[in-house]
Design an enzyme around this catalytic site. Sequence first.
Site, PDB file in Angstrom:
ATOM      1  N   ASP A 143      48.660 -37.250 -57.269  1.00  0.00           N
ATOM      2  CA  ASP A 143      47.423 -36.692 -56.726  1.00  0.00           C
ATOM      3  C   ASP A 143      47.075 -37.266 -55.351  1.00  0.00           C
ATOM      4  OD1 ASP A 143      47.434 -35.544 -59.193  1.00  0.00           O
ATOM      5  OD2 ASP A 143      45.867 -36.818 -60.033  1.00  0.00           O
TER       6      ASP A 143
ATOM      7  N   GLU B  54      46.305 -18.538 -75.388  1.00  0.00           N
ATOM      8  CA  GLU B  54      46.590 -19.546 -74.364  1.00  0.00           C
ATOM      9  C   GLU B  54      47.692 -20.512 -74.771  1.00  0.00           C
ATOM     10  OE1 GLU B  54      44.020 -19.328 -76.326  1.00  0.00           O
ATOM     11  OE2 GLU B  54      43.090 -21.252 -76.815  1.00  0.00           O
TER      12      GLU B  54
ATOM     13  N   GLY C  91      36.225 -23.397 -80.598  1.00  0.00           N
ATOM     14  CA  GLY C  91      35.389 -24.591 -80.752  1.00  0.00           C
ATOM     15  C   GLY C  91      35.346 -24.976 -82.205  1.00  0.00           C
TER      16      GLY C  91
ATOM     17  N   CYS D 197      38.857 -16.986 -80.820  1.00  0.00           N
ATOM     18  CA  CYS D 197      38.581 -17.823 -81.990  1.00  0.00           C
ATOM     19  C   CYS D 197      37.064 -17.997 -82.182  1.00  0.00           C
ATOM     20  CB  CYS D 197      39.322 -19.145 -81.856  1.00  0.00           C
ATOM     21  SG  CYS D 197      39.433 -19.999 -83.432  1.00  0.00           S
ATOM     22  N   TYR D 198      36.519 -19.194 -81.949  1.00  0.00           N
ATOM     23  CA  TYR D 198      35.063 -19.349 -82.104  1.00  0.00           C
ATOM     24  C   TYR D 198      34.317 -18.306 -81.262  1.00  0.00           C
ATOM     25  CZ  TYR D 198      30.339 -21.194 -81.982  1.00  0.00           C
ATOM     26  OH  TYR D 198      28.981 -21.312 -82.089  1.00  0.00           O
TER      27      TYR D 198
ATOM     28  N   HIS E 253      44.993 -17.701 -80.680  1.00  0.00           N
ATOM     29  CA  HIS E 253      44.936 -18.405 -79.387  1.00  0.00           C
ATOM     30  C   HIS E 253      46.028 -17.898 -78.436  1.00  0.00           C
ATOM     31  CE1 HIS E 253      41.905 -21.429 -80.397  1.00  0.00           C
ATOM     32  NE2 HIS E 253      42.382 -21.321 -81.625  1.00  0.00           N
TER      33      HIS E 253
ATOM     34  N   LYS F 278      46.915 -29.966 -62.511  1.00  0.00           N
ATOM     35  CA  LYS F 278      48.071 -30.784 -62.118  1.00  0.00           C
ATOM     36  C   LYS F 278      49.262 -29.934 -61.670  1.00  0.00           C
ATOM     37  CE  LYS F 278      49.402 -35.154 -62.212  1.00  0.00           C
ATOM     38  NZ  LYS F 278      48.501 -36.271 -61.899  1.00  0.00           N
TER      39      LYS F 278
END
Length: 516
Positions: free
Chosen positions: A226, A170, A54, A81-82, A168, A369
Amino acid sequence: MENKIIVIDFGGQYNQLVARRVRESNVYSEIYSYRVGIEKIRELNPKGIILTGGPNSCYLEGAPNMGQELYELGIPVLGLCYGAQMMMNDLGGEVGIAPVREYGKTKTYFNGESPLFSRIPEESIVWMSHTDYIAKLAPGFEIVAHTDDCPVAAAQNIERKLYAIQFHPEVLHTEYGKNILTNFVHNICGCEPDWRMDSFVADSIGKIKEKVGDGKVLLALSGGVDSSVAAGLLAKAIGNQLTCVFVDHGLMRKNEGDEVEAIFGPEGNFDLNFIRVNAHERYYSKLAGVTEPESKRKIIGEEFIRIFEEESKKIGAVDFLAQGTIYPDVVESGLGGESAVIKSHHNVGGLPDFVDFKEIIEPLRDLFKDEVRKVGLELGLPEYLVFRQPFPGPGLGIRIIGEVTGEKVKIVQDADFIYREEIGKAVAEGLMEEPNQYFAALTNMRSVGVMGDYRTYDYAIALRAVRTIDFMTAEAADIPASVLQRTMSRIINEVNGVNRVLYDITSKPPGTIELE
Ligand code: XMP
């Protein structure tokens, strides 16, 4: 879902990515704002908690925080991180401004004995993005990774099942990021890998059947990924209790209307009621003389609602209105409200409540998605539909600068078809990576050219191609000159009314992806 990881959002830019990566390890995950409070977390009873990054400094007054109880739940917690800094600060460590700010790919040294880093090399590259750093560990923690500039790249307190990572995992630039997250969710949290799209399809067919009973369902089918996947799933579950209304506004890409009909219409793969409304002329006459982009969007959106309303009146009362809402829509609408409206996206926020229905049904509400696409393939939808690029609700209406006419629609459709075909070939030949979104737009500019012995005064086509992760920021893609040349020469030769082709190199910001 018994095996569940909760991702707690502290406002970082990669937060949805964290949840997606967890799901790629076949474990279900959900995102909640840090504001939800500890009681809700307890109620959700996850097997693990991940605190995201963040923009704040955790030691400043008013910084986002969840309180000490978070660490007392007995549930494994991984701070990123944060989240890592907050954990250290909360538990008696120290966080401050780093003497050396780290940003980008950074060589990192790992202790392979940590369960977080088991089976990954002792040295590899991670993605760092921080100004603050962990200056002093909280009591009971030990360092399990460091970089040349950052003494605490990761720390753990195994007994309390608390883990803190400064970088990170991710982000794809972190070489073993996926392994690290998998280690956390499988080995540390003990989650079974039971989140899979084949079982999702079977499960949701059962749930839809149960919910709908012998009721009637109405879906507005746009031909996008979608709503098409939602239509396929509902059709598999309840067959012709489903009616799909497909409004072809005459602003689709070339052949798209017929492709949608081929799949969902009477000759198609599904047993459902399919209504195609060919509204080209109606749209073109409403749009005649209108040049202002927001007015165009408004007209396109309102006309869609009017047509849908007319059709649903013919159908009469239905029990359920189905929508192709997906998880990012849910997350974004929950967190939104503070950012300025740059463009109004008419199909975000759903349809108004004029349709006579009892309940909403949203079968894809929990999916990202990429998961929606997997479900589409499971249902046997063709790849060209499942991997279709994002396409705005107002369609080619906002890819024609200025007034929209049938003639201009035809020009942009033909040019766009050629461009996508040429990019497709170049990608298949390995000349370039596929950009995340690419299309042709019709500028409202006419200029002088020469063709054969004649002077021409025709339109300029703009080619756009961008690389982006989240569509909030983007860069123009690098397209080899030979591909641009070939596209230009085909467009000039094959599309009447065009004598100039431009490549738009603008990034976002300052440009937006679409031209209007
Ligand atoms: P912009 O042009 O805002 O586009 O940079 C970002 C992404 O959103 C898509 N887009 C829309 N999608 N309705 C939609 O459903 C809209 O009105 C709309 N306008 C833009 C655009 O294609 C890109 O992927």
